[in-house]
Design a protein around this motif. Structure first.
Motif, PDB file in Angstrom:
ATOM      1  N   GLY A 162     111.562  17.250 -13.385  1.00  0.00           N
ATOM      2  CA  GLY A 162     112.210  16.563 -14.497  1.00  0.00           C
ATOM      3  C   GLY A 162     111.887  15.082 -14.563  1.00  0.00           C
ATOM      4  O   GLY A 162     111.750  14.404 -13.536  1.00  0.00           O
ATOM      5  N   ARG A 163     111.785  14.559 -15.788  1.00  0.00           N
ATOM      6  CA  ARG A 163     111.441  13.150 -15.989  1.00  0.00           C
ATOM      7  C   ARG A 163     112.523  12.227 -15.429  1.00  0.00           C
ATOM      8  O   ARG A 163     112.223  11.220 -14.775  1.00  0.00           O
ATOM      9  CB  ARG A 163     111.230  12.890 -17.489  1.00  0.00           C
ATOM     10  CG  ARG A 163     110.943  11.426 -17.837  1.00  0.00           C
ATOM     11  CD  ARG A 163     109.619  10.963 -17.278  1.00  0.00           C
ATOM     12  NE  ARG A 163     109.351   9.581 -17.620  1.00  0.00           N
ATOM     13  CZ  ARG A 163     108.725   9.201 -18.740  1.00  0.00           C
ATOM     14  NH1 ARG A 163     108.316  10.108 -19.621  1.00  0.00           N
ATOM     15  NH2 ARG A 163     108.504   7.930 -18.980  1.00  0.00           N
ATOM     16  N   TRP A 164     113.798  12.534 -15.711  1.00  0.00           N
ATOM     17  CA  TRP A 164     114.870  11.662 -15.209  1.00  0.00           C
ATOM     18  C   TRP A 164     114.874  11.629 -13.689  1.00  0.00           C
ATOM     19  O   TRP A 164     115.002  10.568 -13.086  1.00  0.00           O
ATOM     20  CB  TRP A 164     116.240  12.136 -15.718  1.00  0.00           C
ATOM     21  CG  TRP A 164     117.362  11.323 -15.126  1.00  0.00           C
ATOM     22  CD1 TRP A 164     117.830  10.127 -15.582  1.00  0.00           C
ATOM     23  CD2 TRP A 164     118.109  11.619 -13.923  1.00  0.00           C
ATOM     24  NE1 TRP A 164     118.829   9.650 -14.749  1.00  0.00           N
ATOM     25  CE2 TRP A 164     119.020  10.550 -13.720  1.00  0.00           C
ATOM     26  CE3 TRP A 164     118.100  12.672 -13.013  1.00  0.00           C
ATOM     27  CZ2 TRP A 164     119.912  10.523 -12.650  1.00  0.00           C
ATOM     28  CZ3 TRP A 164     118.983  12.637 -11.936  1.00  0.00           C
ATOM     29  CH2 TRP A 164     119.874  11.566 -11.767  1.00  0.00           C
ATOM     30  N   TYR A 165     114.707  12.787 -13.056  1.00  0.00           N
ATOM     31  CA  TYR A 165     114.713  12.866 -11.596  1.00  0.00           C
ATOM     32  C   TYR A 165     113.580  12.025 -11.020  1.00  0.00           C
ATOM     33  O   TYR A 165     113.775  11.254 -10.073  1.00  0.00           O
ATOM     34  CB  TYR A 165     114.574  14.326 -11.170  1.00  0.00           C
ATOM     35  CG  TYR A 165     114.904  14.607  -9.724  1.00  0.00           C
ATOM     36  CD1 TYR A 165     116.152  15.091  -9.347  1.00  0.00           C
ATOM     37  CD2 TYR A 165     113.956  14.407  -8.718  1.00  0.00           C
ATOM     38  CE1 TYR A 165     116.450  15.373  -8.018  1.00  0.00           C
ATOM     39  CE2 TYR A 165     114.246  14.671  -7.389  1.00  0.00           C
ATOM     40  CZ  TYR A 165     115.491  15.157  -7.046  1.00  0.00           C
ATOM     41  OH  TYR A 165     115.784  15.421  -5.716  1.00  0.00           O
ATOM     42  N   ASP A 166     112.400  12.165 -11.590  1.00  0.00           N
ATOM     43  CA  ASP A 166     111.252  11.391 -11.108  1.00  0.00           C
ATOM     44  C   ASP A 166     111.479   9.893 -11.292  1.00  0.00           C
ATOM     45  O   ASP A 166     111.263   9.101 -10.361  1.00  0.00           O
ATOM     46  CB  ASP A 166     109.992  11.820 -11.849  1.00  0.00           C
ATOM     47  CG  ASP A 166     108.785  10.986 -11.442  1.00  0.00           C
ATOM     48  OD1 ASP A 166     108.319  11.119 -10.293  1.00  0.00           O
ATOM     49  OD2 ASP A 166     108.313  10.193 -12.271  1.00  0.00           O
ATOM     50  N   ASP A 167     111.921   9.491 -12.464  1.00  0.00           N
ATOM     51  CA  ASP A 167     112.115   8.068 -12.740  1.00  0.00           C
ATOM     52  C   ASP A 167     113.200   7.454 -11.867  1.00  0.00           C
ATOM     53  O   ASP A 167     113.114   6.277 -11.490  1.00  0.00           O
ATOM     54  CB  ASP A 167     112.485   7.854 -14.213  1.00  0.00           C
ATOM     55  CG  ASP A 167     111.297   8.013 -15.145  1.00  0.00           C
ATOM     56  OD1 ASP A 167     110.156   8.044 -14.640  1.00  0.00           O
ATOM     57  OD2 ASP A 167     111.516   8.103 -16.363  1.00  0.00           O
ATOM     58  N   THR A 168     114.227   8.222 -11.556  1.00  0.00           N
ATOM     59  CA  THR A 168     115.394   7.686 -10.865  1.00  0.00           C
ATOM     60  C   THR A 168     115.255   7.728  -9.347  1.00  0.00           C
ATOM     61  O   THR A 168     115.666   6.787  -8.657  1.00  0.00           O
ATOM     62  CB  THR A 168     116.656   8.463 -11.292  1.00  0.00           C
ATOM     63  OG1 THR A 168     116.770   8.425 -12.718  1.00  0.00           O
ATOM     64  CG2 THR A 168     117.915   7.864 -10.668  1.00  0.00           C
TER      65      THR A 168
END
Length: 263
Positions: free
Chosen positions: A136-142
């Motif tokens: 997931g994008r949010w997981y990677d970014d965070t």
């Protein structure tokens, strides 16, 4: 395409054979019964829809519960990802992702987790919470801002290596003694998360073990934080073996990280 289909078929056969490292993925829809009296507590999640580190999870969960108690905080251990909802997450100050792997949250659960962090909730992500099963994008970014590419195998799978603290003044590194040598499964990543804004707290000295040519990074981060997140976010790639959680420096880092992430 044929290679991908073959890999999927192999994975399905392994799961069907009952490999405890590869449980059948389960999507949780009904939230667990979290005790109503928990406030400012530590949520410990070891949900695995990817590779399951069944060797260390019982030991590490027990150690994490003990750390929470030593910090004067309640805790709740679960493998039910439906706990990622706005109402129940408000009972916790920090979420520990203890080798949680695979796509273990639904989009709605991920959104609730994102709101938790956005309002200041802390995250301590450990070992397989940083492997390549998280898409997931949010997981990677965070949490990550890099991609797991592998670890040594065969006779070099578990090796002692020297961990170098780069930010000794950071609260998560308080009291960590050097030199620090730990036996572990050392993850390598596609790049240094510092290049994408993370603050690296510690790295592994590649001259102290055998990463292999394809896994050599040069500068090899092993712990970092996200300085731009509204909630405090920490990741450590350490912790493959149960014995790692009895290492004094490992205990200090985990205690410090939970205290720091929970503010």
């Amino acid at each position: 395409m044929l290679k991908s289909l073959a890999m999927i078929a192999t994975l399905a056969m392994v799961q069907a054979a009952g490999n405890p490292h590869l449980p059948t993925p389960v999507t949780d829809r009904i939230a667990p019964m979290v005790p109503a009296n928990l406030k400012g507590a530590v949520l410990i999640v070891s949900k695995t829809n990817g590779w399951r580190h069944f060797e260390h999870i019982p030991r590490s969960n027990a150690v994490l519960r003990g750390i929470a108690a030593d910090l004067g905080r309640g805790s709740y251990v679960t493998e039910n990802a439906a706990v990622f909802n706005d109402r129940q997450l408000r009972q916790f100050a920090v979420v520990v992702l203890n080798s949680a792997s695979g796509e273990f949250m639904t989009p709605a659960q991920t959104a609730a987790f994102a709101r938790f962090v956005a309002r200041g909730g802390g995250v301590v992500a450990l070992h397989a919470a940083g492997d390549d099963s998280h898409k997931g994008r949010w997981y990677d970014d965070t949490i990550l801002r890099t991609t797991f590419i592998g670890h040594p195998g065969d006779a070099d799978h578990i090796q002692p290596a020297r961990i170098v603290v780069d930010q000794p003044q950071h609260p998560v590194m308080a009291g960590v003694t050097q030199p620090w040598t730990l036996r572990d499964e050392y993850y390598s990543f596609s790049g240094n998360p510092a290049s994408r804004g993370m603050t690296v707290l510690a790295r592994v000295d590649e001259a102290s073990y055998r990463p292999g040519a394809k896994l050599t990074m040069g500068v090899h981060p092993i712990m970092w934080i996200n300085p731009s997140s509204k909630g405090r976010v920490f990741y450590s790639a350490l912790g493959h073996e149960p014995g790692a959680y009895d290492d004094p420096n490992m205990r200090r880092v985990l205690t410090n990280a939970i205290r720091w992430a929970a503010r």
